[in-house]
Motif scaffolding. Structure first.
Motif, PDB file in Angstrom:
ATOM      1  N   PHE A  94       0.836  -1.193   0.000  1.00  0.00           N
ATOM      2  CA  PHE A  94       0.000   0.000   0.000  1.00  0.00           C
ATOM      3  C   PHE A  94       0.872   1.246   0.000  1.00  0.00           C
ATOM      4  O   PHE A  94       1.858   1.323   0.751  1.00  0.00           O
ATOM      5  CB  PHE A  94      -0.897   0.051   1.252  1.00  0.00           C
ATOM      6  N   ASP A  95       0.509   2.213  -0.822  1.00  0.00           N
ATOM      7  CA  ASP A  95       1.049   3.550  -0.627  1.00  0.00           C
ATOM      8  C   ASP A  95       0.361   4.121   0.601  1.00  0.00           C
ATOM      9  O   ASP A  95      -0.826   3.870   0.845  1.00  0.00           O
ATOM     10  CB  ASP A  95       0.800   4.424  -1.851  1.00  0.00           C
ATOM     11  N   ALA A  96       1.081   4.909   1.391  1.00  0.00           N
ATOM     12  CA  ALA A  96       0.600   5.306   2.720  1.00  0.00           C
ATOM     13  C   ALA A  96      -0.767   5.970   2.682  1.00  0.00           C
ATOM     14  O   ALA A  96      -1.602   5.766   3.569  1.00  0.00           O
ATOM     15  CB  ALA A  96       1.626   6.239   3.378  1.00  0.00           C
ATOM     16  N   TRP A  97      -1.037   6.784   1.649  1.00  0.00           N
ATOM     17  CA  TRP A  97      -2.328   7.472   1.580  1.00  0.00           C
ATOM     18  C   TRP A  97      -3.494   6.514   1.389  1.00  0.00           C
ATOM     19  O   TRP A  97      -4.632   6.850   1.692  1.00  0.00           O
ATOM     20  CB  TRP A  97      -2.304   8.515   0.474  1.00  0.00           C
ATOM     21  N   GLU A  98      -3.208   5.308   0.901  1.00  0.00           N
ATOM     22  CA  GLU A  98      -4.278   4.323   0.730  1.00  0.00           C
ATOM     23  C   GLU A  98      -4.762   3.781   2.066  1.00  0.00           C
ATOM     24  O   GLU A  98      -5.849   3.195   2.145  1.00  0.00           O
ATOM     25  CB  GLU A  98      -3.798   3.181  -0.159  1.00  0.00           C
ATOM     26  N   VAL A  99      -3.961   3.947   3.114  1.00  0.00           N
ATOM     27  CA  VAL A  99      -4.369   3.505   4.449  1.00  0.00           C
ATOM     28  C   VAL A  99      -4.469   4.692   5.405  1.00  0.00           C
ATOM     29  O   VAL A  99      -4.292   4.552   6.612  1.00  0.00           O
ATOM     30  CB  VAL A  99      -3.412   2.426   5.012  1.00  0.00           C
ATOM     31  N   GLY A 100      -4.745   5.873   4.852  1.00  0.00           N
ATOM     32  CA  GLY A 100      -5.145   6.998   5.696  1.00  0.00           C
ATOM     33  C   GLY A 100      -4.067   7.955   6.143  1.00  0.00           C
ATOM     34  O   GLY A 100      -4.339   8.804   7.004  1.00  0.00           O
ATOM     35  N   VAL A 101      -2.843   7.881   5.623  1.00  0.00           N
ATOM     36  CA  VAL A 101      -1.796   8.826   6.020  1.00  0.00           C
ATOM     37  C   VAL A 101      -1.989  10.106   5.200  1.00  0.00           C
ATOM     38  O   VAL A 101      -1.482  10.247   4.092  1.00  0.00           O
ATOM     39  CB  VAL A 101      -0.385   8.250   5.824  1.00  0.00           C
ATOM     40  N   LEU A 102      -2.754  11.028   5.765  1.00  0.00           N
ATOM     41  CA  LEU A 102      -3.097  12.291   5.111  1.00  0.00           C
ATOM     42  C   LEU A 102      -2.423  13.432   5.861  1.00  0.00           C
ATOM     43  O   LEU A 102      -2.436  13.463   7.102  1.00  0.00           O
ATOM     44  CB  LEU A 102      -4.609  12.479   5.099  1.00  0.00           C
ATOM     45  N   THR A 103      -1.857  14.376   5.130  1.00  0.00           N
ATOM     46  CA  THR A 103      -1.043  15.431   5.744  1.00  0.00           C
ATOM     47  C   THR A 103      -1.512  16.811   5.295  1.00  0.00           C
ATOM     48  O   THR A 103      -2.363  16.948   4.420  1.00  0.00           O
ATOM     49  CB  THR A 103       0.432  15.262   5.354  1.00  0.00           C
ATOM     50  N   ASP A 104      -0.892  17.835   5.887  1.00  0.00           N
ATOM     51  CA  ASP A 104      -1.085  19.191   5.375  1.00  0.00           C
ATOM     52  C   ASP A 104      -0.226  19.368   4.125  1.00  0.00           C
ATOM     53  O   ASP A 104       0.378  18.404   3.641  1.00  0.00           O
ATOM     54  CB  ASP A 104      -0.747  20.233   6.445  1.00  0.00           C
ATOM     55  N   SER A 105      -0.168  20.570   3.603  1.00  0.00           N
ATOM     56  CA  SER A 105       0.520  20.816   2.329  1.00  0.00           C
ATOM     57  C   SER A 105       1.886  21.463   2.511  1.00  0.00           C
ATOM     58  O   SER A 105       2.382  22.122   1.596  1.00  0.00           O
ATOM     59  CB  SER A 105      -0.358  21.690   1.430  1.00  0.00           C
ATOM     60  N   LYS A 106       2.508  21.258   3.663  1.00  0.00           N
ATOM     61  CA  LYS A 106       3.850  21.787   3.876  1.00  0.00           C
ATOM     62  C   LYS A 106       4.856  20.788   3.300  1.00  0.00           C
ATOM     63  O   LYS A 106       5.378  19.920   4.001  1.00  0.00           O
ATOM     64  CB  LYS A 106       4.119  22.030   5.361  1.00  0.00           C
ATOM     65  N   PHE A 107       5.125  20.915   2.014  1.00  0.00           N
ATOM     66  CA  PHE A 107       5.974  19.963   1.319  1.00  0.00           C
ATOM     67  C   PHE A 107       7.379  19.963   1.930  1.00  0.00           C
ATOM     68  O   PHE A 107       7.913  21.001   2.297  1.00  0.00           O
ATOM     69  CB  PHE A 107       6.028  20.297  -0.173  1.00  0.00           C
ATOM     70  N   GLY A 108       7.938  18.771   2.042  1.00  0.00           N
ATOM     71  CA  GLY A 108       9.267  18.617   2.619  1.00  0.00           C
ATOM     72  C   GLY A 108       9.259  18.366   4.111  1.00  0.00           C
ATOM     73  O   GLY A 108      10.188  17.761   4.649  1.00  0.00           O
ATOM     74  N   ASP A 109       8.224  18.814   4.798  1.00  0.00           N
ATOM     75  CA  ASP A 109       8.148  18.623   6.251  1.00  0.00           C
ATOM     76  C   ASP A 109       6.684  18.650   6.678  1.00  0.00           C
ATOM     77  O   ASP A 109       6.286  19.415   7.542  1.00  0.00           O
ATOM     78  CB  ASP A 109       8.939  19.723   6.964  1.00  0.00           C
ATOM     79  N   ALA A 110       5.882  17.799   6.062  1.00  0.00           N
ATOM     80  CA  ALA A 110       4.440  17.809   6.281  1.00  0.00           C
ATOM     81  C   ALA A 110       4.075  17.224   7.639  1.00  0.00           C
ATOM     82  O   ALA A 110       4.800  16.395   8.197  1.00  0.00           O
ATOM     83  CB  ALA A 110       3.744  17.033   5.166  1.00  0.00           C
ATOM     84  N   LYS A 111       2.944  17.654   8.158  1.00  0.00           N
ATOM     85  CA  LYS A 111       2.400  17.142   9.415  1.00  0.00           C
ATOM     86  C   LYS A 111       1.137  16.329   9.119  1.00  0.00           C
ATOM     87  O   LYS A 111       0.313  16.714   8.283  1.00  0.00           O
ATOM     88  CB  LYS A 111       2.058  18.291  10.360  1.00  0.00           C
ATOM     89  N   ILE A 112       0.993  15.203   9.808  1.00  0.00           N
ATOM     90  CA  ILE A 112      -0.193  14.367   9.638  1.00  0.00           C
ATOM     91  C   ILE A 112      -1.405  15.088  10.221  1.00  0.00           C
ATOM     92  O   ILE A 112      -1.345  15.649  11.318  1.00  0.00           O
ATOM     93  CB  ILE A 112       0.000  13.001  10.305  1.00  0.00           C
ATOM     94  N   LEU A 113      -2.500  15.081   9.477  1.00  0.00           N
ATOM     95  CA  LEU A 113      -3.703  15.791   9.893  1.00  0.00           C
ATOM     96  C   LEU A 113      -4.362  15.113  11.100  1.00  0.00           C
ATOM     97  O   LEU A 113      -4.327  13.882  11.227  1.00  0.00           O
ATOM     98  CB  LEU A 113      -4.701  15.862   8.737  1.00  0.00           C
ATOM     99  N   PRO A 114      -4.988  15.888  11.991  1.00  0.00           N
ATOM    100  CA  PRO A 114      -5.612  15.305  13.188  1.00  0.00           C
ATOM    101  C   PRO A 114      -6.687  14.267  12.878  1.00  0.00           C
ATOM    102  O   PRO A 114      -6.834  13.290  13.612  1.00  0.00           O
ATOM    103  CB  PRO A 114      -6.222  16.536  13.893  1.00  0.00           C
ATOM    104  N   ASN A 115      -7.448  14.480  11.790  1.00  0.00           N
ATOM    105  CA  ASN A 115      -8.534  13.528  11.493  1.00  0.00           C
ATOM    106  C   ASN A 115      -8.050  12.299  10.737  1.00  0.00           C
ATOM    107  O   ASN A 115      -8.829  11.400  10.432  1.00  0.00           O
ATOM    108  CB  ASN A 115      -9.634  14.222  10.676  1.00  0.00           C
ATOM    109  N   ALA A 116      -6.745  12.233  10.422  1.00  0.00           N
ATOM    110  CA  ALA A 116      -6.226  11.106   9.645  1.00  0.00           C
ATOM    111  C   ALA A 116      -6.269   9.804  10.433  1.00  0.00           C
ATOM    112  O   ALA A 116      -6.400   8.727   9.852  1.00  0.00           O
ATOM    113  CB  ALA A 116      -4.792  11.398   9.190  1.00  0.00           C
ATOM    114  N   ILE A 117      -6.170   9.887  11.748  1.00  0.00           N
ATOM    115  CA  ILE A 117      -6.103   8.660  12.547  1.00  0.00           C
ATOM    116  C   ILE A 117      -7.410   7.872  12.441  1.00  0.00           C
ATOM    117  O   ILE A 117      -7.400   6.632  12.364  1.00  0.00           O
ATOM    118  CB  ILE A 117      -5.750   8.981  14.022  1.00  0.00           C
TER     119      ILE A 117
END
Length: 584
Positions: free
Chosen positions: A256-279
């Motif tokens: 799986f690519d990570a986004w297929e299992v819910g690893v969603l981030t903000d748009s700070k490319f290079g040092d993104a943070k996982i979104l609170p609702n991603a869990i």
């Protein structure tokens, strides 16, 4: 045939209820003779695939053949979502009972005696074909010992990420060459004679990578967004190869690519943070997957809300693992490295460095922040919030117990570990005006915010502040800060320094400091600055970089090797400690 024809007709008036009823009839008719049940795990797997809308005619036909082989039908509408057929005799109670234990708890329940885990393997653990094979068999062995890996987070193979960064720089110079990266992956697949569809997937990704680099070469621009996509190809190739190898040795696995299992981030490319609702999103995705099939997931990368690839920064694979472990709610997260857990200090400095059996989440975070290379500095946060233990183990030495990271420790030694951060700069800022303390400090930190400078260690008084900046801070920003403060303060900069940090029981800081300063005094080591962290688990000293290794070696001898050149202070009596400090 009727079903397949109606499915292919694309008729909007097709009666879906009738189709499902027909499906139920066909499967029930396939199971008519009382023969022994077999291949239940595969049937469970394919029924789950049907439930998650990954249904295809080839899977249906295989499911049908399994029913014919096993001569049994699983009457579980929660899994197959089939309508009952009143014209077909229901399966006997004895045959229904034979299946009940396998499906009564549903796909999300853990079998008794199993330990649910998330594994993470870094690039050095997956360096080449031999390491890929070793890790695949390691996972299989762990399953045999009662572990159930819900997810395995993989970094790129070996130095692939570094090679991709370099490839981007070369493309800007007009040169595109991914031959070495391609050879590493294709030779691994050829060595294990992996299926053609795996080779096609990986080669397609490598072709995309080369096309991206050619685009960079033509337009002479490599944005942070494009760089994130470029370096993602390492992990995306790695997980497909690892999943294929596991399947070859009999361990069911999907990549799986990570986004297929819910690893969603903000748009700070290079040092993104996982979104609170991603869990919650990730938890739902894993609830849909068969827990007996190992999910091989890309570390380090995610998707922003627009579907663009982002990276979590260097070492972000650790964060991916702890995030998934928290989302799934596993019993333990295991981060597999190339050392026997967290060590008492850097073994390149002290050969006698020893594994630490346990540390707290806070101690692990401080170790990472102050230079230890074992874990990502923010990787502990998801595990801390969900109270999921993390164990650091050695993929080169699987029998080693490793280091357990959790909320509380059974043993609380005087000093747990010694770490360091090299090549920092010390700024001494002295007020040259009659500021009140709050006015002076407000002015200082306003300038730091303006120039986006992060402080490592700080000590302050009413009219002066001493602090350190690491080598990642830009010289131009530091010059701008000094100019901005020139009207209200005198600023001096000292280079060639390092931070030496003790992860210690700060409730016994008098004992720690008594021993440290006696060692430093005896060895002629001068301390430029000292700070006891607000976290209450670290004490930091600023020393010259050229004596750092000697300082660490001397302290390690005292606190871990029982070979201290001075008398250690182990009493809780403050009078005795003061006397020890005053002693010649």
């Amino acid at each position: 045939k009727k079903l397949q024809q109606s499915h292919g007709s694309n008729s909007k008036t097709t009666d879906c209820r009738q189709q499902r009823s027909c499906l139920g009839s066909v499967i029930r008719r396939a199971a008519t003779e009382p023969l022994p049940i077999s291949n239940t795990s595969n049937l469970h797997h394919f029924s789950t695939q049907y439930q998650t809308k990954m249904f295809s005619w080839s899977r249906f036909l295989l499911l049908l053949s399994l029913c014919q082989v096993s001569q049994a039908f699983v009457p579980n509408t929660a899994l197959l979502q089939l309508q009952p057929d009143v014209n077909v005799e229901a399966p006997s109670q004895s045959r229904y009972s034979a299946w009940r234990p396998l499906f009564a708890e549903g796909p999300g329940k853990k079998p008794e005696g199993k330990t649910d885990v998330v594994y993470k393997f870094g690039g050095s653990s997956l360096a080449d074909k031999d390491r890929i094979d070793h890790v695949a068999h390691l996972i299989k062995d762990q399953i045999g010992k009662g572990y159930r890996p819900r997810a395995v987070v993989c970094s790129a193979m070996g130095k692939t990420t570094n090679s991709l960064y370099s490839a981007g720089e070369f493309a800007l110079e007009g040169r595109v060459n991914v031959d070495a990266i391609r050879t590493l992956h294709t030779s691994t697949m050829d060595h294990f004679d992996m299926p053609e569809h795996v080779k096609e997937e990986v080669n397609k990704l490598l072709d995309e990578c080369e096309d991206l680099l050619n685009g960079v070469r033509l337009i002479q621009e490599l944005s942070i967004k494009s760089l994130d996509q470029l370096v993602s190809y390492g992990e995306r190739c790695s997980v497909r190869i690892m999943a294929a190898r596991l399947n070859q040795i009999g361990v069911p696995a999907n990549s799986f690519d990570a986004w297929e299992v819910g690893v969603l981030t903000d748009s700070k490319f290079g040092d993104a943070k996982i979104l609170p609702n991603a869990i919650e999103k990730s938890r739902n995705e894993f609830n849909r997957l068969d827990p007996e099939v190992v999910g091989i997931v890309t570390g380090f990368i995610g998707h922003d809300p627009k579907g663009k690839i982002t990276t979590l920064g260097r070492g972000g694979s650790d964060l991916t693992a702890t995030f998934l472990g928290a989302a799934i709610g596993v019993d333990e997260i295991q981060v597999w490295k190339d050392v026997d857990g967290i060590l008492t200090t850097d073994p390149r400095i002290v050969e006698a460095a020893q594994p630490v059996s346990e540390v707290s989440y806070e101690e692990a975070s401080e170790l990472a922040y102050f230079g230890a290379q074992v874990l990502h500095p923010i990787a502990m946060q998801p595990a801390m919030k969900s109270n999921v233990p993390v164990r650091v183990k050695n993929s080169y030495n699987p029998s080693a117990v490793g280091t357990l990271i959790q909320n509380t420790k059974e043993i609380n030694p005087l000093v747990t570990a010694i770490t360091c951060k090299r090549d920092v700069k010390l700024l001494d800022i002295h007020s040259n005006q009659m500021f009140e303390a709050h006015g002076f400090l407000a002015t200082v930190f306003r300038e730091f915010e303006k120039h986006r400078l992060s402080v490592d260690v700080l000590a302050s008084s009413e009219v002066s502040v001493s602090l350190t900046l690491d080598k990642k801070q830009r010289d131009a920003d530091i010059v701008g800060l000094m100019d901005g403060l020139s009207e209200c303060a005198d600023v001096t900069e000292t280079k060639g320094l390092s931070i030496l940090t003790l992860i210690a029981d700060v409730d016994r800081s008098s004992e720690v400091l008594a021993t440290v300063f006696r060692v430093f005094s005896d060895a002629g080591i001068q301390v430029k600055m000292m700070s006891q962290g607000a976290s209450k688990v670290n004490i930091s000293f600023i020393v010259q970089t050229d004596i750092l290794d000697r300082a660490i070696t001397e302290l390690h001898s005292c606190f871990f090797e029982e070979q201290c050149r001075v008398k250690m202070v182990k009493s809780g009596n403050e009078t005795e400690i003061v006397a020890e400090l005053a002693a010649p």
